[in-house]
Scaffold this motif. Structure first.
Motif, PDB file in Angstrom:
ATOM      1  N   VAL A  18       0.833  -1.206   0.000  1.00 24.04           N
ATOM      2  CA  VAL A  18       0.000   0.000   0.000  1.00 24.04           C
ATOM      3  C   VAL A  18       0.867   1.255   0.000  1.00 24.04           C
ATOM      4  N   GLN A  19       1.951   1.257   0.778  1.00 25.00           N
ATOM      5  CA  GLN A  19       2.833   2.425   0.779  1.00 25.00           C
ATOM      6  C   GLN A  19       3.524   2.583  -0.580  1.00 25.00           C
ATOM      7  N   GLY A  20       3.909   1.472  -1.186  1.00 25.23           N
ATOM      8  CA  GLY A  20       4.472   1.538  -2.525  1.00 25.23           C
ATOM      9  C   GLY A  20       3.464   2.050  -3.530  1.00 25.23           C
ATOM     10  N   MET A  21       2.227   1.621  -3.400  1.00 33.78           N
ATOM     11  CA  MET A  21       1.155   2.119  -4.260  1.00 33.78           C
ATOM     12  C   MET A  21       0.960   3.619  -4.079  1.00 33.78           C
ATOM     13  N   PHE A  45       0.364   8.735  -6.101  1.00 33.40           N
ATOM     14  CA  PHE A  45       0.022  10.022  -5.505  1.00 33.40           C
ATOM     15  C   PHE A  45       1.212  10.904  -5.127  1.00 33.40           C
ATOM     16  N   GLU A  46       2.248  10.329  -4.541  1.00 31.45           N
ATOM     17  CA  GLU A  46       3.212  11.133  -3.787  1.00 31.45           C
ATOM     18  C   GLU A  46       4.291  11.781  -4.651  1.00 31.45           C
ATOM     19  N   CYS A  47       4.499  13.062  -4.385  1.00 31.99           N
ATOM     20  CA  CYS A  47       5.558  13.824  -5.040  1.00 31.99           C
ATOM     21  C   CYS A  47       5.754  15.118  -4.269  1.00 31.99           C
ATOM     22  N   LEU A  48       6.950  15.321  -3.738  1.00 33.17           N
ATOM     23  CA  LEU A  48       7.267  16.584  -3.082  1.00 33.17           C
ATOM     24  C   LEU A  48       7.621  17.585  -4.180  1.00 33.17           C
ATOM     25  N   LYS A  49       6.746  18.529  -4.409  1.00 38.08           N
ATOM     26  CA  LYS A  49       6.932  19.471  -5.510  1.00 38.08           C
ATOM     27  C   LYS A  49       7.865  20.595  -5.074  1.00 38.08           C
ATOM     28  N   ILE A 102      -1.421  11.210   0.206  1.00 33.73           N
ATOM     29  CA  ILE A 102      -0.946   9.852   0.435  1.00 33.73           C
ATOM     30  C   ILE A 102      -2.143   8.912   0.338  1.00 33.73           C
ATOM     31  N   ALA A 103      -1.874   7.652   0.124  1.00 31.96           N
ATOM     32  CA  ALA A 103      -2.945   6.665   0.038  1.00 31.96           C
ATOM     33  C   ALA A 103      -3.660   6.550   1.375  1.00 31.96           C
ATOM     34  N   THR A 104      -4.946   6.392   1.324  1.00 26.46           N
ATOM     35  CA  THR A 104      -5.756   6.182   2.521  1.00 26.46           C
ATOM     36  C   THR A 104      -6.457   4.835   2.418  1.00 26.46           C
ATOM     37  N   ALA A 105      -7.251   4.523   3.410  1.00 29.82           N
ATOM     38  CA  ALA A 105      -7.973   3.248   3.408  1.00 29.82           C
ATOM     39  C   ALA A 105      -8.857   3.110   2.172  1.00 29.82           C
ATOM     40  N   ALA A 106      -9.340   4.241   1.662  1.00 34.17           N
ATOM     41  CA  ALA A 106     -10.212   4.192   0.487  1.00 34.17           C
ATOM     42  C   ALA A 106      -9.472   3.764  -0.775  1.00 34.17           C
ATOM     43  N   ASP A 107      -8.154   3.865  -0.770  1.00 36.51           N
ATOM     44  CA  ASP A 107      -7.362   3.540  -1.963  1.00 36.51           C
ATOM     45  C   ASP A 107      -6.800   2.125  -1.952  1.00 36.51           C
ATOM     46  N   ILE A 108      -6.962   1.428  -0.846  1.00 32.54           N
ATOM     47  CA  ILE A 108      -6.380   0.091  -0.735  1.00 32.54           C
ATOM     48  C   ILE A 108      -7.021  -0.834  -1.760  1.00 32.54           C
ATOM     49  N   MET A 114       7.870  -2.651  -0.348  1.00 30.27           N
ATOM     50  CA  MET A 114       7.415  -1.573  -1.233  1.00 30.27           C
ATOM     51  C   MET A 114       8.372  -1.335  -2.399  1.00 30.27           C
ATOM     52  N   VAL A 115       9.393  -2.186  -2.525  1.00 33.62           N
ATOM     53  CA  VAL A 115      10.421  -1.950  -3.545  1.00 33.62           C
ATOM     54  C   VAL A 115       9.878  -2.153  -4.954  1.00 33.62           C
ATOM     55  N   ALA A 116       9.132  -3.213  -5.186  1.00 32.28           N
ATOM     56  CA  ALA A 116       8.724  -3.571  -6.545  1.00 32.28           C
ATOM     57  C   ALA A 116       7.378  -2.987  -6.952  1.00 32.28           C
ATOM     58  N   THR A 117       6.735  -2.240  -6.088  1.00 35.24           N
ATOM     59  CA  THR A 117       5.363  -1.816  -6.357  1.00 35.24           C
ATOM     60  C   THR A 117       5.260  -0.841  -7.524  1.00 35.24           C
ATOM     61  N   VAL A 118       6.118   0.170  -7.557  1.00 34.47           N
ATOM     62  CA  VAL A 118       6.042   1.167  -8.628  1.00 34.47           C
ATOM     63  C   VAL A 118       6.193   0.520 -10.004  1.00 34.47           C
ATOM     64  N   PRO A 119       7.243  -0.287 -10.244  1.00 38.14           N
ATOM     65  CA  PRO A 119       7.339  -0.880 -11.578  1.00 38.14           C
ATOM     66  C   PRO A 119       6.240  -1.892 -11.890  1.00 38.14           C
ATOM     67  N   ALA A 120       5.760  -2.605 -10.885  1.00 37.20           N
ATOM     68  CA  ALA A 120       4.664  -3.541 -11.144  1.00 37.20           C
ATOM     69  C   ALA A 120       3.431  -2.790 -11.624  1.00 37.20           C
TER      70      ALA A 120
END
Length: 787
Positions: A682-685, A690-694, A710-716, A744-750
Motif C-alpha cells: 500500500v505504501q508503494g502504491m 500520488f506522492e511527489c514533493l513538488k 498519500i494513500a488512505t484506506a479508500a485507496d487500498i 514496497m520496492v517492486a510496487t512502482v514498476p509492477a
C-alpha cells in the motif's frame, strides 16, 4: 505555532505485545506528557531558518530577540564549530558561513512559551548574500555547476564512501564487471531508457519532537522518538566535543518512522540550545510544514538505464548511471548511493556490468533513508526495462525473468555468489495469483484492464561492523526481562524479539517482558533500527543471550542433581531431566539459587545472560571496480504483481488486486510478516499513484496534507494477497531474514507495467496521477477530448 496536545501510542499488534510495566509506560509517554515530567521548567524552542536555497551568511543580529521578555537563550553557528554526519561529516549543527537549502537552521531560541519563541525568531535579523543554486543532480555532478561544499575534500568520511573533492559529488560508487563495450555487439535487443524519480516525504502521523536537558554538571539527556538512539548519542556528543558517556538518549515508542527518524535531523538543535540553559529541559517540536521543509526526504533520482540480451533472452550487459539528489547535506544519501551501486542489476545475473552511482549535492531538502533505502527508486525504471526488453524479442515477461533471475550460486555484480534464494518461486507464485497470461475483461466499457509484475532484491545497507547486543535476566517469578537497544516502529519487532527469547530459553511467550524504553545508559548497544536487520541481527544477539542464561541454569541443576547438562532441558519454564525424570520450576532458583547438599551453603545466584552479534564475513570492495568477495550479509528477494483498471474518462487507476511474494527465510511470526507485506504494498502504491514533493527553485510547493496526498484506506486494493516463501538464511535466527522495507520496492514498476499492459503507455517516472494518465491518453489518441 499549534498546541501541544497529549497523544497516545497505539500498539499495532494489540494484545500480543510484550508486557511493559507502569513505570516504563510513564517514562515512554513522558515525551508528550511533558507537563508531568518536566513541570513549569520546560522551555520551548523555535528555529530561525533560511529563506534562501543558497546564500552566504553576512550577519546574524540577535540583539532585539534577546531583549524580549521570556527569552532565555539564543544560539547561532558561532556557538558550535563541530561537524556532524553519519558517513560524511559535512554540516554544522547551526549554519556558520552559508545556508544550503530553504529551512537550513541559522539560529535557535529557547523561551518560556512557544509564542514568545516564535516572536523572538521573527526579531532575529539575518543578512544574506545570495549564491547561484543547484537544483538538478545531473547538472550538479557536472564541472559547470557551482560548488556547494568547497571544503568537501577536508570532511571526515567513512572509508567506504568515496567523495570527489572539487565537485558536488559526495560519493561515486562504481561497478566494472566483464567487458560491457564488446557485449553490445552480441545482443539481439538493446533497451535504453531514462527515468526521473521525485522526492517524497516520510509523512509520519507524529512529527519530529525532542526534549533535551543539560544538568548542572554537564551531563546531557535527550528524549526523542528515535530509530537510532545510540547513533544519535555518538554523533551529537562528537559534534559538541563531549564524551559519549556524558550523553544519554532515551527513546520512547516511535510510532511512524520509515527511516525519517533515523540518524540525526533536528535532534541536535534541541541539544545545542539546551547547552545554554543548564538545568532547563528544552522542547523542540516540528510543525507539519517544517516536516516537509526540514526533515529528511527520500532523495530524488535521475536514472539512465541500458541493457541488452541475446536471441534466447539471456541478459548479456547492463550499463546504468544513477544521479541521486542528495540535497544540501548528504547524511545517509552517500550510503544509499552505494547500495544502489552494488545492487545495480536488480535480481538478475548479468555477466557484463558497468554502473556509476553518484550522490550529488543540490540546494534541496536533505536526503535521508526511507523504506527501501534506494531500492524502490532504482527498481522503478529497471523493472520496466526488463518488461520492454522481453517484449522486444517477443518473449513473455515472466519467462524472461525466469531465465535471468538470481539463483543459488549466481554471480553477483560485485563478483560474489548468491546464497540460496526462493526468488524463482516468488515469481511463479505472484504470476499465478493474478492469472498471468489470461486476458481478464474490464468491469465496464470505459475501462481498460492490465496486469504487471516486477521482481526485487535488497540487502541490509550497513557497515560491516554494525552490531547488536542483548541481555536477559530472570526474575523471582521466572519471568524473563529482555534488554534490547532496538526499536519498534510498528513492524512488530518487540513481539518477535519476545517470541525469540521465549523459544531460545524455554518459557512461554507470556513469560517475557522487554526493558523499554530504550535508554543508552542502561540498554544494550544496537547500531540502529534500520536496514530491515532487527529480526536477523538483534535476533541473533537475543538467541545468544538466551543460550547464555539457559547454560547457567542447566549447569546449576546438573551440579545440584549430579547429572549431565546434556540430559537436561527447559520446557515451559521447568527444568526437566530426561534421565532421572526429575523437574523443578526455574522460578524456584532463578534469583535465590539452591542450597548445597547437607545445608553447607548455597550455589547459583541471580542469572543474567548476555549476547552479541556482528557480521563476521563482509569484505571491502575495490573502489575502482566494485568487486569483492562478500559485499553484503545477504539479500531478501521477492516479487509483486498487480491487476488494475484504467478509467478512460478520468485517467484514474483502480488496483483490483495486489500480490506480494517474498522469500523471508523463516517467518518467525507469519501474521506480522504478512502485515508488513500488505502495508509495504500500500505504501508503494501511494508513492506510485500520488506522492511527489513538488519543489520549485528550492521551495516546497505542497508542504501539507491538503496538497501532498498519500494513500488512505479508500485507496487500498480490493484484494491484497501475501505469499510466504521460506528458503532459510544460514546465519539467521531459525533461518529468518528481514522483510520490513522490501515490501514496497517492486510496487512502482509492477504498477507501471500493468498500466502499459492496459493502455500501452510509458511514463518517465511516478506518480501516475489520474491527470497525467488522462493527458497522456489524449496525446496518444486513446481518448478524445480537449485539454
Amino acid at each position: 505555532m499549534g498546541k501541544n496536545f497529549a497523544r497516545k501510542s497505539i500498539d499495532p499488534v494489540g494484545e500480543s505485545k510484550p508486557r511493559i510495566d507502569a513505570r516504563e509506560k510513564v517514562t515512554g509517554e513522558g515525551l508528550y506528557a511533558d507537563d508531568i515530567q518536566f513541570g513549569n521548567k520546560l522551555l520551548h524552542a523555535r528555529i530561525k531558518r533560511s529563506s534562501y536555497p543558497h546564500a552566504l551568511i553576512k550577519k546574524v543580529d540577535i540583539s532585539k530577540a534577546l531583549a524580549l521578555p521570556g527569552v532565555k537563550a539564543i544560539v547561532t553557528g558561532d556557538d558550535f564549530e563541530g561537524y556532524i554526519g553519519l558517513y560524511l561529516k559535512d554540516r554544522h549543527i547551526f549554519c556558520r558561513d552559508r545556508v544550503r537549502y530553504v529551512g537550513d537552521p541559522v539560529a535557535g531560541v529557547a523561551a518560556t512559551t512557544e509564542a514568545i519563541a516564535e516572536q523572538a525568531v521573527a526579531l532575529i535579523d539575518v543578512e544574506y548574500e545570495p549564491l547561484v543554486p543547484v537544483f538538478d543532480p545531473e547538472f550538479g555532478a557536472s564541472p559547470q555547476a557551482p560548488l556547494l561544499h568547497p571544503d568537501l575534500g577536508q570532511y571526515a568520511v567513512a572509508s567506504f564512501i568515496l567523495p570527489e573533492a572539487g565537485t558536488n559529488i559526495s560519493n561515486h560508487f562504481k561497478i566494472r564487471k566483464g567487458d560491457v563495450a564488446s557485449a553490445w555487439g552480441k545482443c539481439k535487443a538493446v533497451i535504453e531508457r531514462h527515468y526521473r524519480i521525485p522526492h517524497i516525504q516520510h509523512v509520519p502521523i507524529e512529527p519530529h519532537v525532542a526534549i533535551a536537558k543539560v544538568d548542572e554538571d554537564g551531563e546531557i539527556t535527550l528524549w526523542d522518538s528515535s530509530q537510532s538512539p545510540f547513533a544519535q548519542r555518538d554523533l551529537i556528543a562528537e559534534a559538541l566535543g563531549v564524551s559519549q558517556s556524558n550523553m544519554r538518549v532515551i527513546a520512547p515508542l516511535v510510532g511512524g518512522g520509515f527511516g525519517g527518524k533515523a540518524g540525526v535531523s533536528m535532534e541536535s538543535l534541541a541539544v545545542a540550545i539546551a547547552t545554554k540553559v543548564n538545568g532547563y529541559p528544552v522542547k523542540l517540536l516540528l510543525t507539519r510544514e517544517e516536516e516537509f521543509y526540514t526533515a529528511f526526504v527520500r532523495q530524488g533520482m535521475v536514472a539512465h538505464l541500458k541493457m541488452g540480451c541475446d536471441e534466447s533472452g539471456k541478459l548479456l550487459a547492463m550499463e546504468n548511471t544513477f544521479y541521486w539528489d542528495g540535497g544540501a547535506y548528504t547524511e545517509y544519501g552517500v550510503n544509499i548511493t552505494r547500495a544502489a551501486g552494488y545492487s545495480c542489476t536488480g535480481p538478475y545475473e548479468v555477466p557484463n556490468v558497468r554502473a556509476d552511482s553518484y550522490c550529488v549535492y543540490t540546494n534541496h531538502p536533505v536526503g535521508g533513508p526511507m523504506r527501501g533505502f534506494g531500492m524502490p527508486e532504482m527498481h522503478a525504471g529497471l523493472e520496466q526495462c526488463i518488461d520492454d526488453l522481453a517484449r522486444q524479442i517477443g518473449m513473455d515477461a515472466v519467462e524472461f525473468r525466469r531465465r535471468n533471475c538470481l539463483k543459488a550460486n549466481s554471480i553477483l555484480p560485485t563478483g560474489g555468489r548468491m546464497h540460496p534464494t526462493g526468488l524463482s518461486e516468488c515469481l511463479e507464485k505472484a504470476a499465478e495469483a493474478i492469472d498471468w497470461g489470461e486476458k481478464s475483461p474490464p468491469s465496464a466499457p470505459n475501462k481498460r484492464r492490465g496486469k504487471g509484475l516486477a521482481l526485487m532484491w535488497k540487502a541490509p545497507a550497513m557497515p560491516g561492523n554494525a552490531g547488536s547486543s542483548a541481555w536477559i535476566k530472570l526474575a523471582e517469578d521466572g519471568v524473563l526481562t529482555v534488554g534490547i537497544g532496538a526499536q519498534d516502529l510498528g513492524q512488530g519487532a518487540f513481539t518477535v524479539i519476545a517470541q525469540m527469547a521465549a523459544a531460545a530459553f524455554g518459557v512461554p511467550y507470556e513469560s517475557v517482558r522487554l526493558a523499554t524504553p530504550v535508554d543508552t545508559r542502561y540498554s544494550p548497544y544496537e547500531w540502529q533500527t534500520v536496514a530491515s536487520r532487527i529480526t536477523w541481527s538483534t535476533g541473533n544477539a537475543i538467541i545468544k543471550a538466551a543460550q547464555d542464561a539457559r547454560h547457567q541454569v542447566l549447569e546449576l541443576i546438573a551440579k545440584a542433581w549430579d547429572e549431565s547438562p546434556d540430559d537436561l532441558d527447559i520446557v515451559n519454564g521447568m527444568v526437566v531431566s530426561y534421565k532421572s525424570e526429575r523437574e523443578i520450576p526455574v522460578k524456584n532458583f532463578a534469583v535465590q539459587g539452591l542450597p548445597k547438599e547437607g545445608g553447607k551453603g548455597w550455589m547459583g545466584g541471580p542469572i543474567i545472560g548476555h549476547g552479541n552479534f556482528i557480521p563476521s564475513d563482509v569484505t571491502g570492495l575495490d573502489p575502482e571496480t566494485g568487486q569483492g568477495e562478500h559485499a553484503v550479509v545477504h539479500y531478501t528477494t521477492g516479487a509483486q504483481a498487480i491487476d488494475l483498471e484504467v478509467d478512460l474518462d478520468t485517467g484514474r487507476i483502480e488496483i483490483l488486486k495486489g500480490v506480494a511474494a517474498f522469500d523471508v527465510g523463516k517467518a518467525i511470526n507469519p501474521e506480522l510478516v504478512k502485515a508488513q507485506m500488505e502495508g509495504g504494498l500500500v505504501q508503494g502504491m501511494s508513492s506510485a499513484l500520488f506522492e511527489c514533493l513538488k519543489l520549485k527553485d528550492g521551495y516546497v510547493q505542497n508542504p501539507s496534507f491538503v496538497d501532498y496526498r498519500i494513500a488512505t484506506a479508500a485507496d487500498i486494493p480490493k484484494i491484497v494477497q501475501s505469499i510466504l516463501v521460506e528458503v532459510p538464511q544460514d546465519d539467521g535466527p531459525w533461518g529468518a531474514r528481514g522483510i520490513g522495507e522490501h515490501s514496497m520496492v517492486a510496487t512502482v514498476p509492477a504498477i507501471a507495467n500493468a498500466i502499459y499492459n492496459a493502455i500501452g503507455l510509458r511514463f518517465d517516472g511516478p506518480p501516475f496521477t489520474a491527470e497525467k494518465i488522462y493527458l497522456a491518453m489524449l496525446d496518444a489518441g486513446i481518448v478524445k477530448g480537449s485539454k
